[in-house]
Design a protein around this motif. Structure first.
Motif, PDB file in Angstrom:
ATOM      1  N   PHE A   8       0.835  -1.194   0.000  1.00 29.57           N
ATOM      2  CA  PHE A   8       0.000   0.000   0.000  1.00 29.57           C
ATOM      3  C   PHE A   8       0.877   1.254   0.000  1.00 29.57           C
ATOM      4  O   PHE A   8       1.953   1.268   0.600  1.00 29.57           O
ATOM      5  N   GLN A   9       0.386   2.310  -0.669  1.00 31.28           N
ATOM      6  CA  GLN A   9       1.042   3.612  -0.590  1.00 31.28           C
ATOM      7  C   GLN A   9       0.070   4.633  -0.028  1.00 31.28           C
ATOM      8  O   GLN A   9      -1.079   4.735  -0.476  1.00 31.28           O
ATOM      9  N   CYS A  10       0.536   5.389   0.966  1.00 35.15           N
ATOM     10  CA  CYS A  10      -0.284   6.442   1.566  1.00 35.15           C
ATOM     11  C   CYS A  10      -0.421   7.598   0.585  1.00 35.15           C
ATOM     12  O   CYS A  10       0.571   8.076   0.034  1.00 35.15           O
ATOM     13  N   GLN A  11      -1.649   8.063   0.398  1.00 36.36           N
ATOM     14  CA  GLN A  11      -1.898   9.161  -0.530  1.00 36.36           C
ATOM     15  C   GLN A  11      -1.708  10.527   0.124  1.00 36.36           C
ATOM     16  O   GLN A  11      -1.839  11.553  -0.535  1.00 36.36           O
ATOM     17  N   ASP A  12      -1.400  10.537   1.443  1.00 38.99           N
ATOM     18  CA  ASP A  12      -1.106  11.789   2.145  1.00 38.99           C
ATOM     19  C   ASP A  12       0.390  12.033   2.277  1.00 38.99           C
ATOM     20  O   ASP A  12       0.920  13.025   1.793  1.00 38.99           O
ATOM     21  N   CYS A  13       1.098  11.109   2.937  1.00 42.79           N
ATOM     22  CA  CYS A  13       2.535  11.329   3.154  1.00 42.79           C
ATOM     23  C   CYS A  13       3.408  10.669   2.086  1.00 42.79           C
ATOM     24  O   CYS A  13       4.583  11.011   1.947  1.00 42.79           O
ATOM     25  N   GLY A  14       2.856   9.693   1.335  1.00 44.64           N
ATOM     26  CA  GLY A  14       3.614   9.042   0.277  1.00 44.64           C
ATOM     27  C   GLY A  14       4.375   7.800   0.716  1.00 44.64           C
ATOM     28  O   GLY A  14       5.030   7.150  -0.101  1.00 44.64           O
ATOM     29  N   GLY A  15       4.319   7.466   2.019  1.00 45.74           N
ATOM     30  CA  GLY A  15       5.038   6.298   2.522  1.00 45.74           C
ATOM     31  C   GLY A  15       4.411   4.985   2.092  1.00 45.74           C
ATOM     32  O   GLY A  15       3.222   4.917   1.772  1.00 45.74           O
ATOM     33  N   TRP A  16       5.227   3.927   2.110  1.00 48.17           N
ATOM     34  CA  TRP A  16       4.775   2.601   1.718  1.00 48.17           C
ATOM     35  C   TRP A  16       4.609   1.709   2.942  1.00 48.17           C
ATOM     36  O   TRP A  16       5.395   1.770   3.893  1.00 48.17           O
ATOM     37  N   SER A  17       3.586   0.832   2.899  1.00 47.56           N
ATOM     38  CA  SER A  17       3.339  -0.132   3.968  1.00 47.56           C
ATOM     39  C   SER A  17       2.992  -1.475   3.347  1.00 47.56           C
ATOM     40  O   SER A  17       2.565  -1.550   2.185  1.00 47.56           O
ATOM     41  N   ASN A  18       3.171  -2.519   4.123  1.00 49.04           N
ATOM     42  CA  ASN A  18       2.864  -3.874   3.651  1.00 49.04           C
ATOM     43  C   ASN A  18       1.773  -4.513   4.495  1.00 49.04           C
ATOM     44  O   ASN A  18       1.713  -4.301   5.715  1.00 49.04           O
ATOM     45  N   GLY A  19       0.929  -5.297   3.840  1.00 45.97           N
ATOM     46  CA  GLY A  19      -0.051  -6.071   4.583  1.00 45.97           C
ATOM     47  C   GLY A  19       0.646  -7.127   5.434  1.00 45.97           C
ATOM     48  O   GLY A  19       1.727  -7.610   5.104  1.00 45.97           O
ATOM     49  N   ARG A  20       0.016  -7.506   6.545  1.00 42.66           N
ATOM     50  CA  ARG A  20       0.607  -8.477   7.456  1.00 42.66           C
ATOM     51  C   ARG A  20       0.271  -9.914   7.080  1.00 42.66           C
ATOM     52  O   ARG A  20       0.990 -10.844   7.440  1.00 42.66           O
ATOM     53  N   LEU A  21      -0.854 -10.106   6.371  1.00 38.28           N
ATOM     54  CA  LEU A  21      -1.307 -11.454   6.057  1.00 38.28           C
ATOM     55  C   LEU A  21      -0.835 -11.868   4.664  1.00 38.28           C
ATOM     56  O   LEU A  21      -1.030 -11.150   3.686  1.00 38.28           O
ATOM     57  N   MET A  22      -0.215 -13.029   4.585  1.00 37.90           N
ATOM     58  CA  MET A  22       0.246 -13.545   3.306  1.00 37.90           C
ATOM     59  C   MET A  22      -0.943 -14.010   2.465  1.00 37.90           C
ATOM     60  O   MET A  22      -1.877 -14.614   2.989  1.00 37.90           O
ATOM     61  N   GLU A  23      -0.900 -13.706   1.171  1.00 35.27           N
ATOM     62  CA  GLU A  23      -1.948 -14.174   0.292  1.00 35.27           C
ATOM     63  C   GLU A  23      -1.831 -15.685   0.117  1.00 35.27           C
ATOM     64  O   GLU A  23      -0.733 -16.218  -0.075  1.00 35.27           O
ATOM     65  N   LYS A  24      -2.958 -16.389   0.180  1.00 29.40           N
ATOM     66  CA  LYS A  24      -2.941 -17.849   0.257  1.00 29.40           C
ATOM     67  C   LYS A  24      -2.978 -18.546  -1.099  1.00 29.40           C
ATOM     68  O   LYS A  24      -2.807 -19.758  -1.172  1.00 29.40           O
ATOM     69  N   ASP A  25      -3.237 -17.808  -2.170  1.00 28.44           N
ATOM     70  CA  ASP A  25      -3.361 -18.441  -3.489  1.00 28.44           C
ATOM     71  C   ASP A  25      -2.105 -19.227  -3.848  1.00 28.44           C
ATOM     72  O   ASP A  25      -0.990 -18.699  -3.863  1.00 28.44           O
ATOM     73  N   ASN A  26      -2.265 -20.517  -4.142  1.00 23.95           N
ATOM     74  CA  ASN A  26      -1.186 -21.384  -4.624  1.00 23.95           C
ATOM     75  C   ASN A  26      -0.025 -21.546  -3.646  1.00 23.95           C
ATOM     76  O   ASN A  26       1.091 -21.890  -4.055  1.00 23.95           O
ATOM     77  N   ARG A  27      -0.245 -21.266  -2.354  1.00 26.37           N
ATOM     78  CA  ARG A  27       0.838 -21.434  -1.388  1.00 26.37           C
ATOM     79  C   ARG A  27       1.282 -22.883  -1.279  1.00 26.37           C
ATOM     80  O   ARG A  27       2.444 -23.173  -1.016  1.00 26.37           O
ATOM     81  N   GLU A  28       0.345 -23.818  -1.507  1.00 20.35           N
ATOM     82  CA  GLU A  28       0.686 -25.230  -1.372  1.00 20.35           C
ATOM     83  C   GLU A  28       1.758 -25.638  -2.367  1.00 20.35           C
ATOM     84  O   GLU A  28       2.562 -26.542  -2.108  1.00 20.35           O
ATOM     85  N   GLY A  29       1.783 -24.954  -3.508  1.00 19.76           N
ATOM     86  CA  GLY A  29       2.767 -25.319  -4.524  1.00 19.76           C
ATOM     87  C   GLY A  29       4.033 -24.487  -4.498  1.00 19.76           C
ATOM     88  O   GLY A  29       4.882 -24.610  -5.378  1.00 19.76           O
ATOM     89  N   LEU A  30       4.181 -23.627  -3.463  1.00 21.22           N
ATOM     90  CA  LEU A  30       5.347 -22.744  -3.375  1.00 21.22           C
ATOM     91  C   LEU A  30       6.510 -23.446  -2.702  1.00 21.22           C
ATOM     92  O   LEU A  30       6.382 -24.002  -1.608  1.00 21.22           O
ATOM     93  N   LEU A  31       7.669 -23.458  -3.365  1.00 20.69           N
ATOM     94  CA  LEU A  31       8.884 -24.013  -2.799  1.00 20.69           C
ATOM     95  C   LEU A  31       9.760 -22.892  -2.273  1.00 20.69           C
ATOM     96  O   LEU A  31       9.660 -21.738  -2.694  1.00 20.69           O
ATOM     97  N   THR A  32      10.654 -23.179  -1.331  1.00 18.48           N
ATOM     98  CA  THR A  32      11.608 -22.202  -0.832  1.00 18.48           C
ATOM     99  C   THR A  32      13.025 -22.788  -0.945  1.00 18.48           C
ATOM    100  O   THR A  32      13.196 -24.000  -1.023  1.00 18.48           O
TER     101      THR A  32
END
Length: 260
Positions: A235-259
């Motif tokens: 996300f980008q703030c439309q007031d100060c311009g700073g960037w932030s990240n969501g805390r929850l990982m998106e679950k789509d296709n996580r089962e097939g993700l390797l590390t």
């Protein structure tokens, strides 16, 4: 819940007075010290509030007895959630803590520190990181220069009780605080370790997002932050311009993700 109480602070200390035999590369022993340092003045304001508060030792019977100043600044720190200072981690807060301990005072309530000197060094390579240079380049309000009492002359004149010097010290403190506030607002979207002010105003609406730096609700979802484990909304703030990240990982296709 309410917004955080954010203070902008600047302190000035009286110098050590010692007997020395030279002007260069001196190693001063404790026995050479005639008078120890103390708090000489401080200025502060709440972020976004026009009221500037100033206290000094100009009316003190004993300029070394800074008890009244310590109590006033202790009350400020005890009330604040976050305190902004330039070089505050190495100077302002350690100096204050030393005087608090010597005075037998307990610690104020815990507060977070935003040190603009530390933050600007992390993200940029300016010609100088001094407050005077940064405010000259980045803000409308400039750090004070106390031209009438250049350099150490201002502190020397204040110690002698010169009323004009004390007036200059107040102006100097005020400009430091006002210019620091502007500098903080300019640097805020760039700060990598800014306290998360969104935690002070959590919403029950899972679709409402708050800027972690300025507290604005005007957040725009823009892409994803990719890590080894998955991806998160960005996300980008439309007031100060700073960037932030969501805390929850998106679950789509996580089962097939390797590390690795």
């Amino acid at each position: 819940m309410s917004d955080p109480r954010i203070a902008v602070l600047d302190i000035e200390t009286a110098p050590l007075i010692a007997q020395v035999w030279g002007t260069f590369d001196q190693n001063i022993g404790l026995g050479q010290i005639e008078r120890d340092w103390s708090i000489l003045s401080f200025g502060w304001k709440w972020l976004g509030n026009p009221r500037f508060v100033y206290r000094d030792q100009s009316e003190a019977d004993d300029i070394e007895d800074d008890t009244a100043l310590l109590e006033a600044v202790w009350n400020l720190l005890d009330e604040a959630d976050i305190v902004i200072a330039h070089n505050g981690r190495k100077f302002d807060f350690k100096k204050l803590n030393a005087r608090f301990i010597l005075a037998g005072m307990s610690p104020p309530a815990p507060y977070r520190v935003i040190d603009t000197l530390v933050e600007v060094r992390r993200v940029a390579a300016f010609t100088s990181n001094k407050l005077a240079y940064l405010t000259d380049k980045l803000t409308d309000t400039k750090k004070g220069s106390h031209a009438r009492y250049p350099g150490h002359a201002l502190w020397k004149a204040c110690l002698k009780g010169d009323p004009a010097a004390w007036r200059e010290m107040k102006k100097y403190n005020r400009l430091d605080v006002l210019s620091l506030e502007e500098l903080y607002l300019k640097l805020r979207p760039w700060m990598l370790s800014h306290p998360n002010v969104a935690t002070f105003s959590l919403s029950d609406d899972p679709n409402e997002f708050t800027c972690t730096r300025c507290g604005s609700k005007d957040m725009q979802s823009r892409g994803h932050r990719i890590t080894q484990a998955g991806r998160y909304r960005r996300f980008q703030c439309q007031d100060c311009g700073g960037w932030s990240n969501g805390r929850l990982m998106e679950k789509d296709n996580r089962e097939g993700l390797l590390t690795n």
